[in-house]
Scaffold this active site. Structure first.
Site, PDB file in Angstrom:
ATOM      1  N   LYS A   1      10.101  -0.549   0.578  1.00 17.25           N
ATOM      2  CA  LYS A   1      10.846  -1.506   1.412  1.00 17.25           C
ATOM      3  C   LYS A   1      11.866  -2.295   0.604  1.00 17.25           C
ATOM      4  O   LYS A   1      13.006  -2.468   1.022  1.00 17.25           O
ATOM      5  CB  LYS A   1       9.896  -2.520   2.077  1.00 17.25           C
ATOM      6  CG  LYS A   1       9.003  -1.946   3.153  1.00 17.25           C
ATOM      7  CD  LYS A   1       8.137  -3.046   3.743  1.00 17.25           C
ATOM      8  CE  LYS A   1       7.348  -3.743   2.686  1.00 17.25           C
ATOM      9  NZ  LYS A   1       5.926  -3.582   2.682  1.00 17.25           N
TER      10      LYS A   1
ATOM     11  N   ARG B   1       4.244  -9.547   9.850  1.00 16.34           N
ATOM     12  CA  ARG B   1       3.180  -8.683   9.359  1.00 16.34           C
ATOM     13  C   ARG B   1       1.947  -8.739  10.247  1.00 16.34           C
ATOM     14  O   ARG B   1       0.977  -8.019   9.991  1.00 16.34           O
ATOM     15  CB  ARG B   1       2.787  -9.192   7.987  1.00 16.34           C
ATOM     16  CG  ARG B   1       2.964  -8.216   6.843  1.00 16.34           C
ATOM     17  CD  ARG B   1       2.085  -8.743   5.756  1.00 16.34           C
ATOM     18  NE  ARG B   1       2.200  -8.183   4.447  1.00 16.34           N
ATOM     19  CZ  ARG B   1       3.255  -8.183   3.660  1.00 16.34           C
ATOM     20  NH1 ARG B   1       4.403  -8.646   4.094  1.00 16.34           N
ATOM     21  NH2 ARG B   1       3.170  -7.712   2.448  1.00 16.34           N
TER      22      ARG B   1
ATOM     23  N   ARG C   1       4.024  -0.160 -11.347  1.00 11.78           N
ATOM     24  CA  ARG C   1       5.259  -0.820 -10.929  1.00 11.78           C
ATOM     25  C   ARG C   1       5.533  -2.098 -11.726  1.00 11.78           C
ATOM     26  O   ARG C   1       4.635  -2.870 -12.006  1.00 11.78           O
ATOM     27  CB  ARG C   1       5.100  -1.147  -9.445  1.00 11.78           C
ATOM     28  CG  ARG C   1       6.154  -2.014  -8.890  1.00 11.78           C
ATOM     29  CD  ARG C   1       6.080  -2.000  -7.407  1.00 11.78           C
ATOM     30  NE  ARG C   1       5.131  -2.964  -6.888  1.00 11.78           N
ATOM     31  CZ  ARG C   1       5.084  -3.300  -5.603  1.00 11.78           C
ATOM     32  NH1 ARG C   1       5.873  -2.710  -4.737  1.00 11.78           N
ATOM     33  NH2 ARG C   1       4.231  -4.184  -5.195  1.00 11.78           N
TER      34      ARG C   1
ATOM     35  N   ARG D   1       3.072  -7.380 -11.246  1.00  6.06           N
ATOM     36  CA  ARG D   1       2.551  -8.348 -10.287  1.00  6.06           C
ATOM     37  C   ARG D   1       1.039  -8.488 -10.406  1.00  6.06           C
ATOM     38  O   ARG D   1       0.330  -7.509 -10.566  1.00  6.06           O
ATOM     39  CB  ARG D   1       2.929  -7.923  -8.864  1.00  6.06           C
ATOM     40  CG  ARG D   1       4.328  -8.369  -8.493  1.00  6.06           C
ATOM     41  CD  ARG D   1       4.845  -7.739  -7.240  1.00  6.06           C
ATOM     42  NE  ARG D   1       3.905  -7.785  -6.121  1.00  6.06           N
ATOM     43  CZ  ARG D   1       4.242  -7.395  -4.883  1.00  6.06           C
ATOM     44  NH1 ARG D   1       5.461  -6.967  -4.628  1.00  6.06           N
ATOM     45  NH2 ARG D   1       3.363  -7.432  -3.926  1.00  6.06           N
TER      46      ARG D   1
ATOM     47  N   ARG E   1      -4.810  -4.708   0.038  1.00  2.68           N
ATOM     48  CA  ARG E   1      -3.524  -4.868   0.738  1.00  2.68           C
ATOM     49  C   ARG E   1      -3.282  -3.716   1.713  1.00  2.68           C
ATOM     50  O   ARG E   1      -2.744  -3.912   2.800  1.00  2.68           O
ATOM     51  CB  ARG E   1      -2.386  -4.964  -0.283  1.00  2.68           C
ATOM     52  CG  ARG E   1      -2.325  -6.345  -0.939  1.00  2.68           C
ATOM     53  CD  ARG E   1      -1.606  -6.328  -2.265  1.00  2.68           C
ATOM     54  NE  ARG E   1      -0.239  -5.869  -2.167  1.00  2.68           N
ATOM     55  CZ  ARG E   1       0.428  -5.303  -3.165  1.00  2.68           C
ATOM     56  NH1 ARG E   1      -0.157  -5.120  -4.346  1.00  2.68           N
ATOM     57  NH2 ARG E   1       1.664  -4.937  -2.997  1.00  2.68           N
TER      58      ARG E   1
HETATM   59  P1  ATP Z   1       5.549  -4.425  -1.417  1.00  2.00           P
HETATM   60  O1  ATP Z   1       6.356  -5.571  -1.929  1.00  2.00           O
HETATM   61  O2  ATP Z   1       5.225  -3.445  -2.433  1.00  2.00           O
HETATM   62  O3  ATP Z   1       6.139  -3.801  -0.211  1.00  2.00           O
HETATM   63  P2  ATP Z   1       3.553  -5.893  -0.082  1.00  2.00           P
HETATM   64  O4  ATP Z   1       4.178  -5.608   1.223  1.00  2.00           O
HETATM   65  O5  ATP Z   1       2.069  -5.914  -0.137  1.00  2.00           O
HETATM   66  O6  ATP Z   1       4.087  -4.910  -1.132  1.00  2.00           O
HETATM   67  P3  ATP Z   1       4.933  -8.395  -0.422  1.00  2.00           P
HETATM   68  O7  ATP Z   1       5.641  -8.203   0.864  1.00  2.00           O
HETATM   69  O8  ATP Z   1       5.721  -8.605  -1.630  1.00  2.00           O
HETATM   70  O9  ATP Z   1       3.962  -7.230  -0.765  1.00  2.00           O
HETATM   71  O10 ATP Z   1       3.883  -9.577  -0.219  1.00  2.00           O
HETATM   72  C1  ATP Z   1       2.979  -9.937  -1.242  1.00  2.00           C
HETATM   73  C2  ATP Z   1       1.896 -10.823  -0.683  1.00  2.00           C
HETATM   74  O11 ATP Z   1       2.484 -11.992  -0.085  1.00  2.00           O
HETATM   75  C3  ATP Z   1       1.085 -10.185   0.442  1.00  2.00           C
HETATM   76  O12 ATP Z   1       0.023  -9.381  -0.048  1.00  2.00           O
HETATM   77  C4  ATP Z   1       0.582 -11.434   1.170  1.00  2.00           C
HETATM   78  O13 ATP Z   1      -0.466 -12.052   0.453  1.00  2.00           O
HETATM   79  C5  ATP Z   1       1.789 -12.368   1.097  1.00  2.00           C
HETATM   80  N1  ATP Z   1       2.681 -12.190   2.259  1.00  2.00           N
HETATM   81  C6  ATP Z   1       3.961 -11.725   2.243  1.00  2.00           C
HETATM   82  N2  ATP Z   1       4.491 -11.699   3.478  1.00  2.00           N
HETATM   83  C7  ATP Z   1       3.523 -12.138   4.302  1.00  2.00           C
HETATM   84  C8  ATP Z   1       3.440 -12.316   5.706  1.00  2.00           C
HETATM   85  N3  ATP Z   1       4.461 -12.023   6.515  1.00  2.00           N
HETATM   86  N4  ATP Z   1       2.283 -12.788   6.213  1.00  2.00           N
HETATM   87  C9  ATP Z   1       1.247 -13.082   5.425  1.00  2.00           C
HETATM   88  N5  ATP Z   1       1.247 -12.928   4.106  1.00  2.00           N
HETATM   89  C10 ATP Z   1       2.371 -12.465   3.532  1.00  2.00           C
HETATM   90 MG    MG Z   2       8.128  -6.107  -1.056  1.00  2.00          MG
END
Ligand code: ATP
Ligand code: MG
Length: 223
Positions: free
Chosen positions: A19, A93, A127, A160, A171
């Site tokens: 993403k 999410r 990563r 991370r 996750r």
């Molecule tokens: P990646 O960045 O690899 O796509 P990811 O989707 O798990 O992985 P991030 O989007 O970077 O990671 O989010 C990291 C963490 O931040 C999540 O695991 C969660 O704890 C928190 N987080 C991020 N966005 C949200 C959200 N919309 N609602 C709740 N928690 C969130």
């Molecule tokens: Mg991300």
């Protein structure tokens, strides 16, 4: 490409599906503002803001932060971007987050990245991230030019805290139970567009072609 009306897009996909990388390319190719909930949360942790300190433990454990907190944070960012087209990455999410977003904005397109599970697991544990920009590298297939350093700024890369094998599993589980219903929500609204593949570089041309076509149609509609 010059956009003639405001365009609201969301990108979805499991953690590590690419993403962040694809979002960077979309924002460059089409001029959308990229808003990543994960990057905003990590910036808060890094700057040791009150919010960052409160959220760090659940993020490190791979748990979602509370809906109300993240919705307020992201909707607050969006009010600063009233006159821009944007691409949301990592938000919404959960169904509750999708509903809060819908109260203020209707989403034009949701890009859904579908990448097999075994690929994701391997990617996440190798990563490295440049925290200030959100640029990601992979020691196996997308290494930085200088090991441990960001290509653009030369600043150090970090791994991370939530990219450990157990946390990655948590996750992915959270994605299945809490985020997959959001895909259904957007599918039923007719805005979901799914792209499948194992390599970001192979998925990207399809995403780009789709968005250019979609934007051309949107622009013609208002001309
Ligand atoms: P990646 O960045 O690899 O796509 P990811 O989707 O798990 O992985 P991030 O989007 O970077 O990671 O989010 C990291 C963490 O931040 C999540 O695991 C969660 O704890 C928190 N987080 C991020 N966005 C949200 C959200 N919309 N609602 C709740 N928690 C969130
Ligand atoms: Mg991300």
């Amino acid at each position: 490409m010059l956009l003639h009306r405001l365009y609201r897009a969301v990108i979805m996909g499991p953690p590590g599906s690419g993403k962040g990388t694809i979002s960077g390319r979309i924002s460059k190719s089409l001029g959308l503002q990229h808003i990543s909930s994960g990057d905003i949360l990590r910036a808060n942790i890094d700057a040791q803001t009150e919010l960052g300190l409160l959220m760090k433990a659940s993020i490190d454990e791979g748990q979602l932060v509370p809906d109300q907190i993240i919705s307020r944070l992201i909707l607050g960012e969006l009010t600063l971007l009233q006159h821009s087209s944007w691409l949301l990455d990592g938000f919404p999410r959960t169904l509750s987050q999708a509903e809060s977003l819908e109260e203020s904005y209707s989403v034009d397109t949701v890009i859904n990245l579908q990448v097999p599970f075994h690929i994701i697991r391997q990617r996440l544990t190798s990563r490295w991230t440049h925290l200030p920009s959100g640029r990601v590298y992979n020691v196996d297939f997308n290494p930085p030019k200088v090991p441990g350093r960001d290509d653009v700024t030369g600043e150090p890369l970090i791994q991370r805290d939530d990219d450990t094998p157990e946390t990655v599993m948590r996750r992915l589980k959270a994605y299945q139970t809490q985020t997959e219903p959001v895909l259904e929500y957007y599918r039923s609204k007719g805005v979901l567009e799914t792209f499948r593949g194992t390599e970001t570089n192979k998925i990207w041309p399809h995403v780009e072609a789709f968005l250019h076509k979609k934007f051309a149609v949107v622009n013609k509609g208002v001309a």
